[in-house]
Design an enzyme around this catalytic site. Sequence first.
Site, mmCIF file in Angstrom:
data_model
loop_
_atom_site.group_PDB
_atom_site.id
_atom_site.type_symbol
_atom_site.label_atom_id
_atom_site.label_comp_id
_atom_site.label_asym_id
_atom_site.label_seq_id
_atom_site.Cartn_x
_atom_site.Cartn_y
_atom_site.Cartn_z
ATOM 1 N N CYS A 133 -4.108 1.501 -4.416
ATOM 2 C CA CYS A 133 -3.425 2.155 -3.371
ATOM 3 C C CYS A 133 -1.980 1.637 -3.391
ATOM 4 O O CYS A 133 -1.699 0.899 -3.276
ATOM 5 C CB CYS A 133 -3.819 1.557 -1.919
ATOM 6 S SG CYS A 133 -2.982 2.167 -0.575
ATOM 7 N N CYS A 136 -0.348 0.743 -0.260
ATOM 8 C CA CYS A 136 -0.656 -0.633 0.351
ATOM 9 C C CYS A 136 -0.223 -1.618 -0.485
ATOM 10 O O CYS A 136 0.461 -2.645 0.057
ATOM 11 C CB CYS A 136 -2.281 -0.824 0.057
ATOM 12 S SG CYS A 136 -3.232 0.321 0.960
ATOM 13 N N ASP A 137 0.254 -1.334 -1.681
ATOM 14 C CA ASP A 137 0.704 -2.545 -2.561
ATOM 15 C C ASP A 137 1.986 -2.437 -3.407
ATOM 16 O O ASP A 137 2.428 -2.983 -4.143
ATOM 17 C CB ASP A 137 -0.626 -2.932 -3.729
ATOM 18 C CG ASP A 137 -1.824 -3.266 -3.101
ATOM 19 O OD1 ASP A 137 -1.892 -3.922 -1.875
ATOM 20 O OD2 ASP A 137 -2.870 -2.783 -3.570
#
Length: 309
Positions: A133, A136-137
């Site tokens: 992701c 997300c990261d």
Amino acid sequence: MLEYDVIVIGAGPGGMTASLYAARANLKVAMIDRGVYGGQMNNTDDIENYPGFPTIKGPDLGEKMYQNTVNAGVEFIFGDVQEVTVDDNQYKHVKTDSEDLVSKVVIIATGSNNRKLGIPGEKEFSGKGVSYCAVCDGAFFKNENVTVVGGGDSAISEGTYLANITDHVGIVHHRDKLRAQKVLQDRAFSNNKIDFTWNSNVVEIVGDDNRVTGIKMVDNQSGKLTTVDTTGVFIYIGNIPNTQMFSNLNITDESGWIITNSEMETNIPGIFAIGDVRLKKLRQITTAVGDGGIAGQNSFEYIEQFNEK
């Protein structure tokens, strides 16, 4: 035991649409999910192909859809479904990790999970440089060099997103051309921070005790093995359906995708399946929403017949 007319398992775009349609038909609806509503939309930065929004953040679209279900009276239940069974009277029993529920209709909208490469280092460095992701990261890799594995829409879209954060994005694909939409390809090809390695497979992710330091990849034509320095590996190589909890129902194919007709009906009356969990070609937010509308309406019609028995 909690009783409902319709239980929707999964709160992604398809599940929320099905819940909305069923609730607006004055049915008692519960929507169950083991995570945050919105599904994979929560892992998507910009959505550019959903009608009505030139562009919208994935979590924002999820929030708008969820508010629709709340306004319609859908009950959201946080839980992990363990099994679904059908009794002699055709009531559906849904067992979760915390409680048991019963309904006349079940709509399965459990989606799919990211497919893993299954190579050395992938599991060991998960959360230490290996990610599925970018939204997300990605911020953890500001001004660093990262690698994206894959050639579909998700890989190319998220690779372009990462190029806005990192110094360099290397995209590794096992073929000599991409599967992504042309508009996404054009955007990536024109970005001078992105380059491509074709006809190659990542065979190992390497690092130290704390994080990823590189990958080993093999050219699948010449057999040449190459090591490349990278601090992040973002993997987008497809999905696996979340259907293990329905194995007793015999509604899937050999790969685990649920088989339905065009009305979203499985081979069990009163059990529907929608969205990414279905055996179909195109898995998009728009198709999940369409599936959900059909299943929500058909659940009302099924219950009308059910009550007449």
